[in-house]
Design a protein around this motif. Structure first.
Motif, PDB file in Angstrom:
ATOM      1  N   UNK A  72       0.825  -1.257  -0.002  1.00  0.00           N
ATOM      2  CA  UNK A  72      -0.001   0.029  -0.111  1.00  0.00           C
ATOM      3  C   UNK A  72       0.954   1.180   0.121  1.00  0.00           C
ATOM      4  N   UNK A  73       0.261   2.364   0.042  1.00  0.00           N
ATOM      5  CA  UNK A  73       0.649   3.527  -0.161  1.00  0.00           C
ATOM      6  C   UNK A  73       1.959   3.735  -1.110  1.00  0.00           C
ATOM      7  N   UNK A  74       1.839   3.256  -2.139  1.00  0.00           N
ATOM      8  CA  UNK A  74       2.896   3.087  -3.440  1.00  0.00           C
ATOM      9  C   UNK A  74       4.000   2.538  -2.856  1.00  0.00           C
ATOM     10  N   UNK A  75       4.151   1.684  -1.799  1.00  0.00           N
ATOM     11  CA  UNK A  75       5.250   1.008  -1.540  1.00  0.00           C
ATOM     12  C   UNK A  75       5.683   1.068  -0.048  1.00  0.00           C
ATOM     13  N   UNK A  76       5.141   2.094   0.596  1.00  0.00           N
ATOM     14  CA  UNK A  76       5.512   2.163   1.891  1.00  0.00           C
ATOM     15  C   UNK A  76       4.934   1.274   2.874  1.00  0.00           C
ATOM     16  N   UNK A  77       3.761   0.471   2.790  1.00  0.00           N
ATOM     17  CA  UNK A  77       3.315  -0.718   3.501  1.00  0.00           C
ATOM     18  C   UNK A  77       3.245  -1.941   2.861  1.00  0.00           C
ATOM     19  N   UNK A  78       3.863  -2.991   3.580  1.00  0.00           N
ATOM     20  CA  UNK A  78       3.529  -4.515   2.954  1.00  0.00           C
ATOM     21  C   UNK A  78       2.762  -5.019   4.084  1.00  0.00           C
ATOM     22  N   UNK A  79       1.935  -5.697   3.428  1.00  0.00           N
ATOM     23  CA  UNK A  79       1.078  -6.525   4.587  1.00  0.00           C
ATOM     24  C   UNK A  79       0.678  -8.000   3.907  1.00  0.00           C
ATOM     25  N   UNK A  80       0.742  -8.921   5.117  1.00  0.00           N
ATOM     26  CA  UNK A  80       0.548 -10.254   4.808  1.00  0.00           C
ATOM     27  C   UNK A  80      -0.246 -10.863   5.918  1.00  0.00           C
ATOM     28  N   UNK A  81      -0.527 -12.381   5.605  1.00  0.00           N
ATOM     29  CA  UNK A  81      -1.556 -12.921   6.677  1.00  0.00           C
ATOM     30  C   UNK A  81      -2.631 -12.201   6.894  1.00  0.00           C
ATOM     31  N   UNK A  82      -3.476 -11.877   5.902  1.00  0.00           N
ATOM     32  CA  UNK A  82      -4.885 -11.047   5.915  1.00  0.00           C
ATOM     33  C   UNK A  82      -4.550  -9.916   6.826  1.00  0.00           C
ATOM     34  N   UNK A  83      -3.335  -9.230   6.673  1.00  0.00           N
ATOM     35  CA  UNK A  83      -3.286  -7.981   7.260  1.00  0.00           C
ATOM     36  C   UNK A  83      -2.778  -8.004   8.567  1.00  0.00           C
ATOM     37  N   UNK A  84      -2.884  -9.203   9.247  1.00  0.00           N
ATOM     38  CA  UNK A  84      -2.351  -9.155  10.789  1.00  0.00           C
ATOM     39  C   UNK A  84      -0.890  -8.575  10.865  1.00  0.00           C
ATOM     40  N   UNK A  85      -0.061  -9.119   9.819  1.00  0.00           N
ATOM     41  CA  UNK A  85       1.278  -8.705   9.952  1.00  0.00           C
ATOM     42  C   UNK A  85       1.765  -7.856   8.824  1.00  0.00           C
ATOM     43  N   UNK A  86       2.573  -6.908   9.066  1.00  0.00           N
ATOM     44  CA  UNK A  86       2.993  -5.918   8.126  1.00  0.00           C
ATOM     45  C   UNK A  86       4.237  -5.183   8.324  1.00  0.00           C
ATOM     46  N   UNK A  87       4.646  -4.635   7.608  1.00  0.00           N
ATOM     47  CA  UNK A  87       6.134  -4.008   7.480  1.00  0.00           C
ATOM     48  C   UNK A  87       5.666  -2.363   7.156  1.00  0.00           C
TER      49      UNK A  87
END
Length: 265
Positions: A72-87
């Motif tokens: 998301x946000x053009x590369x600022x947010x990476x999410x996985x595990x149905x959004x429960x985990x992110x960087x």
């Protein structure tokens, strides 16, 4: 090596007018994108949504489309595990900054009267980037940012939107994202592939804009839907890459074609 993950832009690529998955570019109803998505899931190939949208928007979209993750946000947010985990990928943003300074944003908009404005209401709720719309020269803005001491920021063009958003421009406005250097769709795809333990050869990407084209350097093959060629800078960027395929179809039709090529690999 077979494709194991598809990274796809949403607006103007996977979804058609007004963000509808079931509308072709001309406004007629279509089931082709839905059929291709069903085939993708049946083959066990992962889907990752790559967008300028915010985290909450993409968590919901990932649920709807059955995506394995999102960027998301053009590369600022990476999410996985149905959004429960992110960087959160901050790139070159200084530690003392949480977001782009509002005073700088005011100066930027004032510098381009009637040519640049916040992309309301979609600018709200963002964690790192700033979302704007208008018609400006990206290179000129980046040079100005360096000149005033904000060279750690850059403007990214994320494609065309309907003229109704800024009718006084007399043409199609662009959507822009002001982001820290080191933040981009390509950088986030590279991060996500490393996290998954996959190689670039096991991934394709699909998009319609200059910011999407940044993914080409990090995947085995990059697919652009036909409407991408209307972007004024795409053609001059294409010679930088040797792995780009231009689909015959626009938006969902082109997206479905790209997905089926991944299925056939």
């Amino acid at each position: 090596m077979s494709v194991r993950v598809v990274y796809t832009d949403l607006d103007g690529t996977m979804v058609g007018p007004r963000g509808c998955f079931f509308l072709a570019e001309g406004g007629e109803a279509t089931l082709e994108p839905a059929r291709a998505l069903t085939e993708l899931h049946a083959a066990g190939i992962l889907l990752v949504l790559v967008s300028g949208r915010t985290r909450p928007q993409l968590v919901e979209a990932a649920q709807i489309f059955g995506a394995d993750g999102f960027i998301g946000e053009l590369g600022a947010i990476v999410g996985w595990n149905h959004g429960r985990d992110s960087a959160v990928l901050r790139g070159a943003m200084p530690p003392e900054c949480e977001q782009v300074p509002p005073a700088l944003l005011d100066r930027l908009i004032e510098r381009h009267p009637r040519q640049l404005e916040l992309h309301t209401p979609w600018h709200a709720g963002r964690e790192i980037d700033v979302m704007l719309r208008g018609r400006i020269e990206v290179a000129e803005v980046d040079a100005w940012l360096v000149e005033i001491g904000f060279g750690w920021l850059s403007m990214r063009d994320n494609g065309l939107i309907a003229p109704s958003h800024m009718p006084h421009l007399g043409g199609q406005p662009h959507v822009y994202h002001l982001v820290p250097d080191g933040v981009g769709k390509g950088d986030a795809v590279a991060y996500d592939l490393r996290r998954r333990g996959l190689s670039p050869a096991e991934a394709i990407a699909i998009g319609d804009s200059a910011s999407d084209l940044e993914m080409a350097a990090h995947v085995g093959q990059m697919h652009l839907v036909a409407n991408a060629l209307r972007h004024p800078h795409i053609k001059e960027l294409l010679p930088k890459y040797d792995n780009v395929v231009i689909e015959d179809g626009s938006v969902g039709a082109g997206w479905a074609s790209a997905v089926r090529q991944a299925l056939a690999s």
